[in-house]
Design an enzyme around this catalytic site. Structure first.
Site, PDB file in Angstrom:
ATOM      1  N   HIS A   1      47.958  40.777  45.138  1.00 19.97           N
ATOM      2  CA  HIS A   1      47.342  42.362  44.981  1.00 19.97           C
ATOM      3  C   HIS A   1      48.589  42.385  44.162  1.00 19.97           C
ATOM      4  O   HIS A   1      48.226  43.958  43.877  1.00 19.97           O
ATOM      5  CB  HIS A   1      47.044  42.957  46.300  1.00 19.97           C
ATOM      6  CG  HIS A   1      45.991  43.411  45.858  1.00 19.97           C
ATOM      7  ND1 HIS A   1      45.077  44.309  46.383  1.00 19.97           N
ATOM      8  CD2 HIS A   1      45.630  44.319  44.437  1.00 19.97           C
ATOM      9  CE1 HIS A   1      43.994  45.372  46.356  1.00 19.97           C
ATOM     10  NE2 HIS A   1      44.227  45.505  45.383  1.00 19.97           N
TER      11      HIS A   1
ATOM     12  N   ASP B   1      39.804  47.866  50.448  1.00 17.89           N
ATOM     13  CA  ASP B   1      40.772  46.524  50.983  1.00 17.89           C
ATOM     14  C   ASP B   1      40.361  47.737  51.998  1.00 17.89           C
ATOM     15  O   ASP B   1      40.567  48.710  52.215  1.00 17.89           O
ATOM     16  CB  ASP B   1      42.257  47.138  49.271  1.00 17.89           C
ATOM     17  CG  ASP B   1      43.723  46.220  50.050  1.00 17.89           C
ATOM     18  OD1 ASP B   1      43.177  45.691  51.158  1.00 17.89           O
ATOM     19  OD2 ASP B   1      44.322  46.434  49.292  1.00 17.89           O
TER      20      ASP B   1
ATOM     21  N   HIS C   1      43.626  47.798  53.302  1.00  9.21           N
ATOM     22  CA  HIS C   1      45.073  48.471  53.201  1.00  9.21           C
ATOM     23  C   HIS C   1      45.067  49.829  52.014  1.00  9.21           C
ATOM     24  O   HIS C   1      44.830  49.335  50.949  1.00  9.21           O
ATOM     25  CB  HIS C   1      46.273  47.177  53.214  1.00  9.21           C
ATOM     26  CG  HIS C   1      45.886  46.760  54.305  1.00  9.21           C
ATOM     27  ND1 HIS C   1      45.671  45.247  54.149  1.00  9.21           N
ATOM     28  CD2 HIS C   1      46.389  46.565  55.056  1.00  9.21           C
ATOM     29  CE1 HIS C   1      46.046  44.532  55.223  1.00  9.21           C
ATOM     30  NE2 HIS C   1      46.522  44.801  55.540  1.00  9.21           N
TER      31      HIS C   1
ATOM     32  N   ASP D   1      48.215  50.228  50.163  1.00 10.65           N
ATOM     33  CA  ASP D   1      48.626  49.160  49.261  1.00 10.65           C
ATOM     34  C   ASP D   1      48.902  50.409  48.079  1.00 10.65           C
ATOM     35  O   ASP D   1      49.872  50.498  47.342  1.00 10.65           O
ATOM     36  CB  ASP D   1      48.037  49.097  48.340  1.00 10.65           C
ATOM     37  CG  ASP D   1      48.286  46.861  48.516  1.00 10.65           C
ATOM     38  OD1 ASP D   1      48.358  46.909  50.085  1.00 10.65           O
ATOM     39  OD2 ASP D   1      46.305  47.065  48.237  1.00 10.65           O
TER      40      ASP D   1
ATOM     41  N   HIS E   1      53.230  43.440  46.878  1.00 12.47           N
ATOM     42  CA  HIS E   1      51.888  43.147  47.354  1.00 12.47           C
ATOM     43  C   HIS E   1      50.913  44.552  47.886  1.00 12.47           C
ATOM     44  O   HIS E   1      49.718  44.557  47.819  1.00 12.47           O
ATOM     45  CB  HIS E   1      50.322  42.178  47.518  1.00 12.47           C
ATOM     46  CG  HIS E   1      50.236  41.786  49.172  1.00 12.47           C
ATOM     47  ND1 HIS E   1      49.466  40.688  49.704  1.00 12.47           N
ATOM     48  CD2 HIS E   1      51.648  41.836  50.611  1.00 12.47           C
ATOM     49  CE1 HIS E   1      50.068  40.473  51.396  1.00 12.47           C
ATOM     50  NE2 HIS E   1      51.115  40.956  51.079  1.00 12.47           N
TER      51      HIS E   1
ATOM     52  N   ASP F   1      40.462  42.934  46.931  1.00 14.39           N
ATOM     53  CA  ASP F   1      40.924  42.749  48.219  1.00 14.39           C
ATOM     54  C   ASP F   1      39.872  42.078  48.897  1.00 14.39           C
ATOM     55  O   ASP F   1      39.024  42.136  49.165  1.00 14.39           O
ATOM     56  CB  ASP F   1      41.718  44.050  48.004  1.00 14.39           C
ATOM     57  CG  ASP F   1      42.006  42.757  49.241  1.00 14.39           C
ATOM     58  OD1 ASP F   1      42.638  41.510  49.980  1.00 14.39           O
ATOM     59  OD2 ASP F   1      44.596  42.872  49.251  1.00 14.39           O
TER      60      ASP F   1
ATOM     61  N   ASP G   1      40.461  41.243  51.599  1.00  5.52           N
ATOM     62  CA  ASP G   1      40.696  41.190  53.052  1.00  5.52           C
ATOM     63  C   ASP G   1      39.441  43.444  52.841  1.00  5.52           C
ATOM     64  O   ASP G   1      39.688  43.137  54.369  1.00  5.52           O
ATOM     65  CB  ASP G   1      41.850  41.503  53.640  1.00  5.52           C
ATOM     66  CG  ASP G   1      42.446  43.007  52.706  1.00  5.52           C
ATOM     67  OD1 ASP G   1      41.935  43.569  52.733  1.00  5.52           O
ATOM     68  OD2 ASP G   1      44.248  42.727  52.952  1.00  5.52           O
TER      69      ASP G   1
ATOM     70  N   GLU H   1      43.584  38.064  46.728  1.00  2.00           N
ATOM     71  CA  GLU H   1      44.447  38.065  47.606  1.00  2.00           C
ATOM     72  C   GLU H   1      43.268  36.411  48.138  1.00  2.00           C
ATOM     73  O   GLU H   1      43.751  36.233  49.067  1.00  2.00           O
ATOM     74  CB  GLU H   1      44.569  38.910  48.658  1.00  2.00           C
ATOM     75  CG  GLU H   1      44.853  40.338  48.483  1.00  2.00           C
ATOM     76  CD  GLU H   1      46.332  39.359  48.822  1.00  2.00           C
ATOM     77  OE1 GLU H   1      46.672  37.839  49.658  1.00  2.00           O
ATOM     78  OE2 GLU H   1      47.539  40.422  48.222  1.00  2.00           O
TER      79      GLU H   1
END
Length: 304
Positions: A98, A125, A127, A129, A142, A227, A229, A272
């Site tokens: 990412h 995502d 997360h 970030d 990332h 992403d 995830d 990712e």
């Protein structure tokens, strides 16, 4: 959907974290049939091949950051490539981790500024970030792209962000792993945030529809950053940052179908994917299917 010229940009960025493998992502998307899926939908597809980072100083391994100079090289390269590709079609950045979004989003924002239009970012995502090189405890860059493109300090050596994305133009969907420092910083921003609890309680369609309405009302450009995830790892295991409890297959396709219905998306990150961790290409196939949904694939067409 209006036929697009989809520009595939291989960005085998593998410097944004310690665990290797994302450099194989672009070729995995090709093997999973991304070109064919988009062509079958009536889009023109141009594959630019895989990029390399711009010239950069060698990384010494000293300090807490993981390969910062290589990531700076990738950021310089991707900003320029993104600016150019936006003028020619709808770029799809095939990652790569990412940290590639440090460059893709900054470059797209520069293009939006030349058009006199605001840029909006949909961040799918687990997360947020939103770290900076100074606040990250892991040293993995990332986890910093939204911090960078919104103009946070601490990115010494990186290209200057000349067109920061306004906080209120960013919507993060799917959050379920945010550390304490990042949470505190986020709570002081106007970034829109929807964690998995809120999605469980109210569904995913309503907050996404509200954000898309905001983009349309402002005549904005929409960059979507997907992403792996964002998805539950039972569906998409090929990621080095698995967090249980992610989006289901139907929730993810609904997001992409709503993006398609809006006809607002002007650029896309697919990030990712670590094929080394995949199960017979299952995750790559899921990501290709989601990209196709965002660009017009349907079980049944219906009026919008």
């Amino acid at each position: 959907m209006t036929p697009k010229t989809c520009i595939l940009i291989g960005a085998p960025v593998d410097s944004g974290k310690g665990r290797r493998g994302c450099l194989m992502g672009p070729d995995a998307y090709r093997t999973a049939g991304l070109t064919e899926a988009l062509s079958d939908l009536g889009h023109k597809v141009r594959d630019m091949g895989n990029l390399t980072p711009a010239t950069h100083a060698p990384d010494t391994g000293e300090g807490k950051l993981v390969r910062p100079n290589e990531t700076i090289g990738w950021t310089n390269r991707l900003i320029r490539v993104a600016e150019d590709a936006m003028a020619r079609g709808l770029p799809i950045f095939m990652g790569g981790d990412h940290s590639l979004s440090l460059g893709s989003v900054a470059g797209v924002a520069n293009h939006a500024a030349t058009q006199g239009r605001p840029l909006f970012v949909l961040w799918l995502d687990a997360h947020s970030d939103y770290h900076t090189p100074e606040t990250t405890s892991s040293g993995n860059l990332h986890g910093t792209p939204l911090g960078y493109v919104t103009g946070r300090s601490g990115f010494g050596g990186f290209p200057a962000v000349t067109n920061p994305v306004p906080q209120e133009n960013i919507c993060i969907v799917g959050l379920r792993s945010v550390d304490a420092a990042e949470k505190q910083a986020l709570q002081q921003t106007a970034i829109l945030r929807h964690d998995m609890r809120s999605i469980d309680e109210t569904g995913i369609a309503a907050p996404l529809a509200a954000f898309l309405d905001q983009v349309a009302a402002a005549n904005g450009l929409l960059h979507v950053s997907l992403d792996v995830d964002f998805l539950d790892p039972m569906i998409a295991p090929a990621v080095g940052t698995t967090v249980p409890g992610g989006a289901t297959m139907r929730e993810a396709h609904l997001v992409m179908e709503m993006i398609c219905d809006s006809d607002l998306m002007t650029s896309l990150d697919l990030v990712e994917l670590n094929p080394f961790l995949d199960d017979h290409g299952r995750t790559a196939t899921v990501m290709v299917d989601l990209a196709a949904s965002a660009l017009g694939r349907r079980v049944f067409d219906r009026p919008t």
